[in-house]
Enzyme design. Sequence first.
Site, PDB file in Angstrom:
ATOM      1  N   GLY A 520       0.792  -1.216   0.000  1.00 44.22           N
ATOM      2  CA  GLY A 520       0.000   0.000   0.000  1.00 44.22           C
ATOM      3  C   GLY A 520       0.827   1.270   0.000  1.00 44.22           C
ATOM      4  O   GLY A 520       0.725   2.100  -0.909  1.00 44.22           O
ATOM      5  N   ASN A 643       7.139   7.264   8.768  1.00 41.07           N
ATOM      6  CA  ASN A 643       6.663   7.823  10.036  1.00 41.07           C
ATOM      7  C   ASN A 643       6.972   6.822  11.142  1.00 41.07           C
ATOM      8  O   ASN A 643       6.298   5.792  11.256  1.00 41.07           O
ATOM      9  CB  ASN A 643       5.159   8.088   9.959  1.00 41.07           C
ATOM     10  CG  ASN A 643       4.618   8.777  11.199  1.00 41.07           C
ATOM     11  OD1 ASN A 643       5.037   8.528  12.318  1.00 41.07           O
ATOM     12  ND2 ASN A 643       3.645   9.659  11.005  1.00 41.07           N
ATOM     13  N   GLY A 716       3.278  -3.757   6.921  1.00 43.20           N
ATOM     14  CA  GLY A 716       2.003  -4.162   7.503  1.00 43.20           C
ATOM     15  C   GLY A 716       1.964  -5.602   7.969  1.00 43.20           C
ATOM     16  O   GLY A 716       1.160  -5.949   8.830  1.00 43.20           O
ATOM     17  N   GLU A 717       2.828  -6.450   7.411  1.00 45.89           N
ATOM     18  CA  GLU A 717       2.732  -7.874   7.714  1.00 45.89           C
ATOM     19  C   GLU A 717       3.989  -8.485   8.316  1.00 45.89           C
ATOM     20  O   GLU A 717       3.921  -9.535   8.966  1.00 45.89           O
ATOM     21  CB  GLU A 717       2.335  -8.625   6.432  1.00 45.89           C
ATOM     22  CG  GLU A 717       0.890  -8.370   6.074  1.00 45.89           C
ATOM     23  CD  GLU A 717       0.571  -8.569   4.605  1.00 45.89           C
ATOM     24  OE1 GLU A 717      -0.215  -9.467   4.302  1.00 45.89           O
ATOM     25  OE2 GLU A 717       1.085  -7.803   3.770  1.00 45.89           O
TER      26      GLU A 717
END
Length: 750
Positions: A520, A643, A716-717
Amino acid sequence: MQFSAQSNADKPTNSAIGKPMDRTDGRLKVTGAARYAAEFPMKNLAHAVVVRSTIARGRIQSIDTSAAEKSPGVIAVITHLNAPKLATTDPPEVSDRYLKVIPVLQDDRINHYGQHVGLVVAKTFEQAQYAATLVRVAYTQERPALEFAANLNRAYAPERINAGYPTDTQQGDLERGLSAADVRIDVTYTTPIEHNNPIEPHATIAVWEGDRLTLYNSTQHVDANQTSVASTLRIPKQNVRVVCPYVGGGFGSKVPTREHVILAAIAAKQIGRPVKVALSRAQMFTCVGHRPHSQQRMRLGAKRDGRLTAFAHESIMETAVFDEFAEQNGVMSRMMYECPNSLVTHRIVPLNLERAMIMRAPGEAPGSFALESAMDELAYALKIDPIELRVRNEPPRDPESGLPWSSRSLVQCFREGAKRFGWEKRLAEPGSMREGRYLIGYGVASATFPARRRPSSAIVRVLPDGRVQVHTGATDLGTGTYTVLTQVAADALGVPPERVQVEIGDSNFPPTPASGGSFGAASFCTAVQEACVALRQRLAALVRDDANSPLRGANEEAITAADGRLFTKGQPARGESYVAIMQRHNLAQGVEVRVDSKPDDAAQKFSMHAFGAHFVQVSVDPDTGVIRIPRFLCVIAAGRILNPKTARSQIVGGVVWGISMALHEETLLDARYGNYVNGNLGEYHVAVNADIPDIDAVFVEENDPHVNPLGIKGIGEIGIVGAAAAVANAIFHATGKRIRDLPITPDKLL
């Protein structure tokens, strides 16, 4: 949905990227102003409740809806007897499983328990819920295939596994490699069925205006929803709009279009008013996918010095009888360690269960449990430190593809983690470390996940007052998409973050890939950055040819942006603001640029992955088998971190799930009926606050010039990958008992 970035007390003075900026959508969420799919106000809204099958295989003999139709407030009852005829096959150009048609209520066939067999629509939710209990369905039952072990003889090789990976791969001669080994292990690991369970239930509101349909839907991919719904209903894609500004978690379950979305659309069309369908928690256990049960055989051979000579990872999992899906459990094994002789295979067993589907880190999560546990077992058999064994088998290139790494900092992660964790205090002998009466264990495991990027589009606009708008179809699962897009746009156009407005989650915006697969941020942010750069260049071209601009005749490469203005490098006084440029050129609507960003050919030249290392300490009560985790360290190398605050949150969330996977999560099947015994959050055990230790997430600095223009890798994973294995390895170190079947509950240690 639109909002502006909030000011931070520690607002960055230079680049916004790399700063721990607060979530720009945080205030809206904590005040309840952020609207989720089921919360959009609609006039004359009707509510619908799904009726589910109570058998796992057979046919519907009859459906009696008369009592439901007479119940107070009921507007319609829809079954296969009166549902409109939908498309049952995909358009020729559709090959992506997430774009496929979703035929529902089209015949009397039952393939699994909980299958949608009807929909009751009423004026209120309570009326629909009660009337749904009045629908009487008679079945002609057939013997279902439900038990995994009893149906292993039906296992077969699928045409492909998830994400398009090859089903089987082989290098060298496995048997020769095993014969040449000084030490061999041959062990089997199992993982249970697990469910995604996002806190926001799957929900949809469908609204028709003439021949145009708007869906307020909780989804991870608005564009795929739009395509599959349009194909299923046989209407033009442009006649479908999908709106999803916020998602309350999905973990893969909200990437595909689900049957309830189609039901909401056909119900709204039939009754001529908006319809809301919100699945219950129990329905989500049989309607929206799960991680399949897996059985993974690992065969490893090595020389005394720890060098691998042979490696085999053979995985078997369940799939639905009506929809083939196979997790890529072995893909991590194909590229993780250097070995001249290897075999990786995938087989699936068709059962009368609801379709298995993607769940956070599909393949890598269960596969890493087997791989990293087996590497730990080999380390103990060789009497080599588990970290050292992995380092000795570090591959200089991708063992599967032969491509060079775009970057690979796994060894640095282990070295940094060992130092921070105090790995040198570990005593090698299992069961030798104690604190009072408790057994203490240290465990370690590797983590990795592909660093992918997909085509993605964005529109960026500078308004006459100097504010910046970003429009893109991306969704935010709660991971911080709004925030990182704000940071990227702010940097690229040289404006403060609070002057950037990000609008996402709408199929009317330029298309993007799903929020999934850890691609993403790399995809969305690259598109936004490219659009911002193109916009800056357009404005620079205006002023360079403008006789009234101080930047007239300036070299294009010398023009840069900061503080909402363009100026020449080294001459900050020679410049002017965006506002001044707009006013002088009478740009009352601002200036807008759309970019359709596509990856270059770097993925064909380099193997691209994020890497990491998990370190965990466990405390085990020798009398009760109760396991506690006092501390957990995760060290990640994932390129440039956009971030640190939201990135840390992502890693910690993955680790929490890995702990839950190791010690708690298991969906229990009732093999008599095909239902799940613990299909609710009261009995489907997940880690709670008391189970979670002090988690330290650290990022190793890594510069990857190849992965994408921003140098970022998805995170994310990767946090869940290897985490369960690290816990299992620590438990073995504490107790000397190797548990190969998840979850590791106290009874298995006694």
